[in-house]
Design a protein around this motif. Structure first.
Motif, PDB file in Angstrom:
ATOM      1  N   GLN A  20       0.796  -1.201  -0.061  1.00 51.08           N
ATOM      2  CA  GLN A  20       0.009   0.026   0.043  1.00 51.08           C
ATOM      3  C   GLN A  20       0.747   1.100  -0.204  1.00 51.08           C
ATOM      4  O   GLN A  20       0.497   2.234  -0.730  1.00 51.08           O
ATOM      5  CB  GLN A  20      -0.710   0.031   1.312  1.00 51.08           C
ATOM      6  N   ASN A  21       1.944   1.130   0.552  1.00 47.67           N
ATOM      7  CA  ASN A  21       3.089   2.290   0.576  1.00 47.67           C
ATOM      8  C   ASN A  21       3.562   2.716  -0.662  1.00 47.67           C
ATOM      9  O   ASN A  21       3.540   3.752  -1.285  1.00 47.67           O
ATOM     10  CB  ASN A  21       3.978   1.992   1.663  1.00 47.67           C
ATOM     11  N   PHE A  22       3.710   1.476  -1.389  1.00 48.22           N
ATOM     12  CA  PHE A  22       4.226   1.644  -2.843  1.00 48.22           C
ATOM     13  C   PHE A  22       3.208   2.294  -3.575  1.00 48.22           C
ATOM     14  O   PHE A  22       3.704   3.176  -4.331  1.00 48.22           O
ATOM     15  CB  PHE A  22       4.678   0.193  -3.157  1.00 48.22           C
ATOM     16  N   LEU A  23       1.897   1.745  -3.525  1.00 47.33           N
ATOM     17  CA  LEU A  23       1.028   2.255  -4.540  1.00 47.33           C
ATOM     18  C   LEU A  23       0.700   3.766  -4.113  1.00 47.33           C
ATOM     19  O   LEU A  23       0.437   4.425  -5.021  1.00 47.33           O
ATOM     20  CB  LEU A  23      -0.301   1.264  -4.216  1.00 47.33           C
ATOM     21  N   LEU A  48      10.200   6.305  -5.105  1.00 45.64           N
ATOM     22  CA  LEU A  48       9.481   5.145  -5.424  1.00 45.64           C
ATOM     23  C   LEU A  48      10.570   4.012  -5.600  1.00 45.64           C
ATOM     24  O   LEU A  48      10.314   3.075  -5.211  1.00 45.64           O
ATOM     25  CB  LEU A  48       8.956   5.128  -7.007  1.00 45.64           C
ATOM     26  N   LEU A  49      11.660   4.223  -6.222  1.00 43.77           N
ATOM     27  CA  LEU A  49      12.802   3.339  -6.225  1.00 43.77           C
ATOM     28  C   LEU A  49      13.045   3.010  -4.824  1.00 43.77           C
ATOM     29  O   LEU A  49      13.698   1.830  -4.484  1.00 43.77           O
ATOM     30  CB  LEU A  49      13.887   3.797  -7.046  1.00 43.77           C
ATOM     31  N   LYS A  50      13.449   3.964  -3.910  1.00 40.81           N
ATOM     32  CA  LYS A  50      13.604   3.738  -2.596  1.00 40.81           C
ATOM     33  C   LYS A  50      12.825   2.856  -1.848  1.00 40.81           C
ATOM     34  O   LYS A  50      12.975   2.222  -1.155  1.00 40.81           O
ATOM     35  CB  LYS A  50      13.980   4.872  -1.784  1.00 40.81           C
ATOM     36  N   CYS A  51      11.387   3.007  -2.263  1.00 38.52           N
ATOM     37  CA  CYS A  51      10.399   2.290  -1.622  1.00 38.52           C
ATOM     38  C   CYS A  51      10.495   0.817  -1.686  1.00 38.52           C
ATOM     39  O   CYS A  51      10.484  -0.205  -1.116  1.00 38.52           O
ATOM     40  CB  CYS A  51       8.920   2.781  -1.883  1.00 38.52           C
ATOM     41  N   ILE A  52      10.903   0.419  -3.010  1.00 38.39           N
ATOM     42  CA  ILE A  52      11.263  -0.780  -3.565  1.00 38.39           C
ATOM     43  C   ILE A  52      12.205  -1.521  -2.695  1.00 38.39           C
ATOM     44  O   ILE A  52      12.144  -2.613  -2.157  1.00 38.39           O
ATOM     45  CB  ILE A  52      11.401  -0.944  -5.036  1.00 38.39           C
ATOM     46  N   VAL A  53      13.449  -0.557  -2.830  1.00 36.11           N
ATOM     47  CA  VAL A  53      14.617  -1.310  -2.070  1.00 36.11           C
ATOM     48  C   VAL A  53      14.284  -1.545  -0.315  1.00 36.11           C
ATOM     49  O   VAL A  53      14.844  -2.554   0.403  1.00 36.11           O
ATOM     50  CB  VAL A  53      15.709  -0.137  -1.934  1.00 36.11           C
ATOM     51  N   ASN A  54      13.556  -0.782   0.124  1.00 31.62           N
ATOM     52  CA  ASN A  54      13.129  -0.761   1.629  1.00 31.62           C
ATOM     53  C   ASN A  54      11.978  -1.883   1.981  1.00 31.62           C
ATOM     54  O   ASN A  54      11.629  -2.096   2.956  1.00 31.62           O
ATOM     55  CB  ASN A  54      12.719   0.625   2.156  1.00 31.62           C
ATOM     56  N   PHE A 111      10.616  -1.175 -14.456  1.00 30.33           N
ATOM     57  CA  PHE A 111      11.478  -0.864 -13.257  1.00 30.33           C
ATOM     58  C   PHE A 111      12.738  -0.248 -14.054  1.00 30.33           C
ATOM     59  O   PHE A 111      13.537   0.540 -13.415  1.00 30.33           O
ATOM     60  CB  PHE A 111      11.786  -2.180 -12.438  1.00 30.33           C
ATOM     61  N   CYS A 112      13.612  -0.888 -14.964  1.00 29.03           N
ATOM     62  CA  CYS A 112      14.654  -0.588 -15.714  1.00 29.03           C
ATOM     63  C   CYS A 112      14.577   0.706 -15.969  1.00 29.03           C
ATOM     64  O   CYS A 112      15.519   1.315 -16.122  1.00 29.03           O
ATOM     65  CB  CYS A 112      15.209  -1.576 -16.585  1.00 29.03           C
ATOM     66  N   LEU A 113      13.679   1.091 -16.682  1.00 28.16           N
ATOM     67  CA  LEU A 113      13.251   2.420 -17.205  1.00 28.16           C
ATOM     68  C   LEU A 113      13.219   3.479 -16.266  1.00 28.16           C
ATOM     69  O   LEU A 113      14.114   4.473 -16.564  1.00 28.16           O
ATOM     70  CB  LEU A 113      11.784   2.363 -17.962  1.00 28.16           C
ATOM     71  N   LEU A 114      12.582   3.123 -15.023  1.00 27.13           N
ATOM     72  CA  LEU A 114      12.658   4.178 -13.906  1.00 27.13           C
ATOM     73  C   LEU A 114      14.286   4.544 -13.472  1.00 27.13           C
ATOM     74  O   LEU A 114      14.542   5.387 -12.987  1.00 27.13           O
ATOM     75  CB  LEU A 114      11.798   3.812 -12.873  1.00 27.13           C
TER      76      LEU A 114
END
Length: 248
Positions: free
Chosen positions: A9-12, A33-39, A91-94
């Motif tokens: 939900q945080n990612f969304l 957004l990318l940091k959110c994925i890492v965390n 993901f790679c594009l971002l």
């Protein structure tokens, strides 16, 4: 550690922030957004899995389509059909935008020309790329997202000292922005116009006029992009203004 539903939900929510933010803040929100994925362990494992053995250069050539009829050149994007490849490509594009190996403004100009406005192009980008990312995540984590979560009551009380401190920070940032504009290599009349917009932003802050504030920030976005005089502090200024708007 937060549970899976909270992580997703945080990612969304970060995706929504990216879709709704001012264009000038886009690259900052992409970084968030990318940091959110890492965390998020769940999301990190997902993107690690979909990008493993993923041939991004090859897929990128297929997805970024450029055609010409001899007179006119047209460019557009075709996303991969499978969810896994779609997630990996986006993901790679971002990541490319974040590292600036692919210039975000130029990418929008080529693949989302729309009406010639960066703002319209950005909306088109969000409607295709970011919405597709959201839809894929919702599809994968549908079961976790459907689970009931504990109800929380948001704290709606605003600490006046925090608000006052934020206003002071904004006014300082505006002052620094005026100094930056005054040193830019643009006509004097345009420098005065930029300074006038910043002054009106200060007045809108003081009167807590959100509608006027939004209009002025949008106008200043156009100003700095048109004159190519984007300071290092302008993104922080806009973030602080957005935080202030949430307090009123």
């Amino acid at each position: 550690m937060s549970d899976t539903k909270e992580q997703i939900q945080n990612f969304l929510n970060k995706c929504e922030e990216l879709k709704k933010c001012k264009f000038i803040m886009a690259t900052t929100k992409i970084k968030d957004l990318l940091k959110c994925i890492v965390n998020s362990p769940e999301l990190y494992n997902l993107f690690d899995a979909v990008t493993k053995d993923f041939n991004y250069p090859l897929v990128k050539k297929k997805c970024l389509v450029n055609v010409s009829d001899g007179m006119f050149r047209r460019s557009y994007i075709v996303l991969p059909q499978t969810v896994g490849q779609r997630l990996a490509f986006i993901f790679c594009l971002l990541v490319e935008f974040d590292k600036d190996t692919l210039n975000f403004n130029e990418f929008l100009r080529i693949y989302f020309p729309e009406d010639g406005s960066y703002f319209a192009s950005y909306q088109a980008f969000c409607n295709l790329i970011i919405k597709s990312l959201q839809d894929a995540i919702v599809q994968i984590f549908r079961e976790e997202l459907s689970k009931p979560s504990q109800m929380t009551i948001p704290n709606v009380n605003v600490d006046n000292s925090t608000k006052a401190g934020l206003i002071s920070a904004i006014n300082l940032a505006i002052s620094e922005e005026k100094n930056y504009i005054s040193g830019c290599n643009i006509p004097e009349d345009d420098k005065e116009s930029g300074a006038a917009i910043l002054t009106q932003i200060s007045f809108a802050i003081k009167s807590e006029n959100v509608e006027l504030l939004d209009a002025l920030v949008c106008g200043y976005n156009y100003f700095v992009l048109y004159h190519k005089c984007v300071s290092e502090g302008v993104s922080t200024l806009i973030q602080e203004i957005a935080a202030f708007e949430q307090m009123i």
